[in-house]
Scaffold this motif. Structure first.
Motif, mmCIF file in Angstrom:
data_model
loop_
_atom_site.group_PDB
_atom_site.id
_atom_site.type_symbol
_atom_site.label_atom_id
_atom_site.label_comp_id
_atom_site.label_asym_id
_atom_site.label_seq_id
_atom_site.Cartn_x
_atom_site.Cartn_y
_atom_site.Cartn_z
ATOM 1 N N SER A 264 -3.962 60.967 -99.614
ATOM 2 C CA SER A 264 -3.498 60.418 -98.341
ATOM 3 C C SER A 264 -2.350 59.431 -98.535
ATOM 4 N N CYS A 265 -2.277 58.799 -99.709
ATOM 5 C CA CYS A 265 -1.218 57.820 -99.961
ATOM 6 C C CYS A 265 0.162 58.467 -99.980
ATOM 7 N N PHE A 267 1.375 60.281 -97.755
ATOM 8 C CA PHE A 267 1.904 60.441 -96.411
ATOM 9 C C PHE A 267 1.941 59.163 -95.586
ATOM 10 N N ASP A 268 1.263 58.119 -96.029
ATOM 11 C CA ASP A 268 1.268 56.889 -95.233
ATOM 12 C C ASP A 268 1.369 55.669 -96.143
ATOM 13 N N GLU A 269 1.517 54.498 -95.533
ATOM 14 C CA GLU A 269 1.660 53.242 -96.263
ATOM 15 C C GLU A 269 0.388 52.419 -96.228
ATOM 16 N N GLN A 270 -0.689 52.996 -95.718
ATOM 17 C CA GLN A 270 -1.935 52.258 -95.612
ATOM 18 C C GLN A 270 -2.648 52.210 -96.954
ATOM 19 N N LYS A 289 3.962 59.272 -105.556
ATOM 20 C CA LYS A 289 4.545 59.484 -104.237
ATOM 21 C C LYS A 289 6.045 59.750 -104.327
ATOM 22 N N TRP A 293 7.942 63.258 -102.904
ATOM 23 C CA TRP A 293 8.958 63.359 -101.871
ATOM 24 C C TRP A 293 10.285 63.865 -102.421
#
Length: 401
Positions: A264-265, A267-270, A289, A293
């Protein structure tokens, strides 16, 4: 305890490679002469088709190996032995079989800190990453020159001598020219033929492994700036959640070889919302990450691959949740034994048998069933002849379903 194995890409990492070679080749074995810089490097280290692999225990460099792909300067092994006749044989052989010309590579400059030479997983991980690089580059054959003192090790890895030993005066050591195919060295490194799936395609060219001992945390829910996803190469990982407000601990899932987590990391910054830890000694492939990308921007179809993987994972999570919530103990044990069977690898000397390097205790943890009951289940399966059982492995005699 964890060891990170990666391709050296920064000046600091490359300097660690050269210093570790010096430590082993000069200070320990006196193969080479001392120098004021206290480093060992040569012209091949500056070539674009040269990959220096470095292993770290924390911040300490503990192992290194170099992979060089054949090019204008040929290979380091060609400096010690004339492989031209053998090269010609390979070219002719491929031509007769209507195959593309062979692409050779050389693995060498192998050095491990003396305190770490008993770690077989480190030794094998350095070669696993070498194989990843070779496969990504389309290498077909490996040539090298082996120190006569370590010849037996190379033979166990599948390499065969091409000629008599040759005295290399520069390092005062007798060397033996050796060869094997890319397929042979890969089978040794990975304990059998590699299974190529959408996930392994996703992690191809990530070129980084994380070796973790049983009980080692991979990440926890307090990690805010997560940058890595992981694919289990071997071993098992526990996924859990702690609720401090309720003082409760929830075991959410146990993952085994071939499964993805922490994605999940990408796709998001949470931050992370769960904890992940190794149940047994575990090897992980790491996908950063930034690298993910870069691949997506270069090839948008790469995104489709991970979305398909995540879609299948959601289905598997749903099935696993039903098993945890509603299945009987017998059904749970059968389910997890079936899951392990799918990850079992063919044995090198008995390819009709497949093995998972996991004992009864780890199987108990994975299935969530008490040790006595899970052990009795495994022993019953062994009596029926469907599996073999040792203290550290489960052997499957039937084909994976």
């Amino acid at each position: 305890m964890s060891i990170r194995v990666k391709v050296a890409s920064t000046p600091v990492e490359l300097n660690h490679v050269y210093q570790l070679r010096y430590q082993v080749y000069v200070e320990e074995y006196a193969y080479m002469q001392a120098n004021p810089q206290r480093i060992i490097m040569d012209m091949f280290d500056g070539m674009p088709d040269s990959y220096n692999i470095i292993a770290y225990d924390g911040e300490t460099p503990v192992g290194t190996i170099r992979v060089v792909i054949d090019g204008a300067l040929q290979l380091p092994a060609d400096q010690m032995y004339d492989f031209n006749q053998y090269r010609s044989q390979l070219i002719l052989q491929n031509h007769e079989q209507n195959l593309p010309p062979p692409l050779l590579a050389n693995s060498g400059m192998f050095a491990i800190d003396a305190n770490w030479r008993n770690r077989r997983d480190l030794f094998r991980a350095l070669f696993k990453l070498s194989c990843d690089i070779g496969e990504a580059r389309g290498v077909t054959d490996i040539i090298t020159t082996a120190n006569i003192e370590t010849l037996a090790i190379y033979k166990r890895m599948g390499l065969k001598a091409l000629g008599a030993q040759v005295r290399h005066e520069h390092i005062s050591v007798s060397m033996v020219p050796m060869h094997c195919t890319m397929q042979q060295i890969t089978q040794w490194a990975f304990g059998g033929p590699r299974a190529h799936t959408k996930l392994t395609e996703l992690f191809s060219e990530s070129f980084e492994y994380l070796l973790v001992s049983a009980g080692t945390p991979i990440f926890n829910a307090s990690e805010e700036n997560a940058e890595e996803a992981y694919l289990i190469s071997s071993g098992a990982i526990s996924i859990a959640m702690d609720r401090a407000d309720q003082q409760q601990h929830f075991d959410l899932a146990t993952l085994t070889a071939g499964e993805l987590f922490g994605e999940s990391c990408l796709f998001d910054e949470q931050g992370r919302t769960v904890n992940a830890a190794a149940i047994v000694n575990t090897d992980l492939l790491v996908l950063k990450k930034q690298d993910f990308w870069q691949k997506v921007n270069k090839d948008p179809s790469y995104m489709k691959t991970i979305l398909k993987v995540m879609e299948q994972k959601l289905r598997d999570v749903g099935r696993r949740a039903l098993i945890y919530a509603h299945a009987s103990q017998q059904e749970r044990l059968e389910f997890f034994l079936e899951q392990l069977s799918k990850t079992a690898k063919p044995m090198l000397k008995k390819p009709h048998q497949r093995v998972v390097r996991m004992g009864g205790h780890a199987f108990s943890v994975i299935s969530g069933v008490e040790r006595d009951e899970s052990q009795a289940f495994l022993e019953q399966q062994a009596l029926t002849g469907s599996i073999g059982l040792t203290d550290k492995s489960i052997i499957f005699y039937s084909e994976a379903r």
